[in-house]
Structures are given as C-alpha cells and as structure tokens.
Design a protein around this motif. Structure first.
Motif, PDB file in Angstrom:
ATOM      1  N   ALA A 279       0.817  -1.218   0.000  1.00 42.19           N
ATOM      2  CA  ALA A 279       0.000   0.000   0.000  1.00 42.19           C
ATOM      3  C   ALA A 279       0.846   1.260   0.000  1.00 42.19           C
ATOM      4  O   ALA A 279       0.346   2.332  -0.314  1.00 42.19           O
TER       5      ALA A 279
ATOM      6  N   THR B 194      -6.557  -6.419   4.857  1.00 45.88           N
ATOM      7  CA  THR B 194      -7.186  -5.102   4.759  1.00 45.88           C
ATOM      8  C   THR B 194      -6.556  -4.130   5.752  1.00 45.88           C
ATOM      9  O   THR B 194      -6.230  -2.992   5.393  1.00 45.88           O
TER      10      THR B 194
ATOM     11  N   ASN C  13      -3.091  -3.094   4.567  1.00 44.02           N
ATOM     12  CA  ASN C  13      -3.154  -2.241   3.390  1.00 44.02           C
ATOM     13  C   ASN C  13      -3.672  -0.851   3.741  1.00 44.02           C
ATOM     14  O   ASN C  13      -3.167   0.154   3.221  1.00 44.02           O
TER      15      ASN C  13
ATOM     16  N   SER D 109      -1.620   2.668   3.409  1.00 47.41           N
ATOM     17  CA  SER D 109      -2.182   3.845   2.745  1.00 47.41           C
ATOM     18  C   SER D 109      -2.150   5.067   3.658  1.00 47.41           C
ATOM     19  O   SER D 109      -1.966   6.197   3.200  1.00 47.41           O
TER      20      SER D 109
ATOM     21  N   TRP E 259      -7.544   0.824  -4.578  1.00 48.87           N
ATOM     22  CA  TRP E 259      -7.175  -0.580  -4.716  1.00 48.87           C
ATOM     23  C   TRP E 259      -6.500  -0.854  -6.058  1.00 48.87           C
ATOM     24  O   TRP E 259      -5.859  -1.894  -6.238  1.00 48.87           O
TER      25      TRP E 259
ATOM     26  N   LYS F  38     -10.191  -1.242  -0.086  1.00 48.94           N
ATOM     27  CA  LYS F  38      -9.253  -2.342   0.204  1.00 48.94           C
ATOM     28  C   LYS F  38      -9.997  -3.617   0.585  1.00 48.94           C
ATOM     29  O   LYS F  38      -9.580  -4.712   0.217  1.00 48.94           O
TER      30      LYS F  38
ATOM     31  N   ARG G 242     -11.176  -5.135  -2.596  1.00 56.43           N
ATOM     32  CA  ARG G 242     -10.036  -5.710  -3.329  1.00 56.43           C
ATOM     33  C   ARG G 242      -9.710  -7.108  -2.829  1.00 56.43           C
ATOM     34  O   ARG G 242      -9.638  -8.053  -3.595  1.00 56.43           O
TER      35      ARG G 242
END
Length: 143
Positions: free
Chosen positions: A16, A46, A49, A53, A98, A128, A131
């Motif tokens: 990420a 998740t 990620n 981010s 994503w 996310k 994704r």
C-alpha cells in the motif's frame, strides 16, 4: 500460523505504500494452503493495506515542505495536475485506491489535499476490503 498472518500483514502494508510490492500472491498462497481462516486473512490484509495507505496520506500532508528541493521526485507541474484531478473528483477517487499503479499515489494526493482522516479511512477501507474480498472469491473453491 502466526508467521503466515504476520507475513501477509507486512506484504499488505508494504504494497500500500509507494513501494512496488504485491500482497495478493501472499493472500492466495495462504488461502490455498487451507490452514488459515478466510476471515482472519481478509481482516489482516485489509488492515495492513489501510495502514500502509495511511503512511502515504501522512507523507502527503508533509510534501509541501519538500517540493522546492532539487531531489524532490515530482515537479511542481505534476503536483498541480494531481491536485487539479483530486479537486475535481474529490474523495470519491479514494474508491480507486485498490487499483495497481494509480491507487497508492491517490492516497498520497489525498494527504496533500488535506482530506479529513475519518473520510480517508472510510473510503480506503471500503476499497481495500473489496479488493481482498474479490481476490479471495476468485481463489475460493466455488470458482
């Protein structure tokens, strides 16, 4: 098993950020092994990620301090262009966080544009989760 979960978290976190890493392969490998809980894998991937981010968002908040430096990798023109796109489409662009290649820079630009943290986390978490859910669905025995 803890090593597998930890490895997935690290891969998802790194993927990420602006580093060129892949976490989907790790997720698929762990899913196919049959030794891990689907829900734990989705949650850990998740979380990793989204936190990665968040690093991009935080970097974006500080990017203005460095934009005049010679070593800064983005020109003022490129930064203004990114700001223009974000100003036009706003926080909805974070639903594309994503997407490979464009998703990570979008989270950085969100920080530059001072996107509120609560909305950033909400939009990125939705993206996310979708994704990794799609990856898990396509990997599962029902395909």
């Amino acid at each position: 098993m803890l090593v597998g979960y930890l490895g997935l978290f690290v891969a998802a976190f790194g993927a990420a950020t602006l580093l060129p890493l892949q976490s989907e392969a790790v997720l698929v490998g762990l899913l196919l092994s049959g030794q891990y809980s689907l829900w734990w894998l989705l949650g850990i991937a998740t979380l990793g990620n989204v936190l990665g981010s968040l690093v991009n968002w935080l970097l974006g908040r500080w990017v203005d301090h460095f934009k005049a430096r010679r070593w800064f990798p983005v020109s003022a023109r490129q930064l203004d262009k990114a700001r223009g796109h974000y100003a036009r489409w706003g926080h909805w662009t974070l639903l594309l966080s994503w997407v490979p290649i464009i998703g990570d820079p979008l989270t950085l630009v969100a920080g530059v544009m001072r996107e509120p943290l609560w909305r950033f986390l909400l939009m990125v978490s939705i993206a996310k989760t979708a994704r990794y859910g799609l990856v898990a669905y396509l990997t599962g025995p029902w395909t």
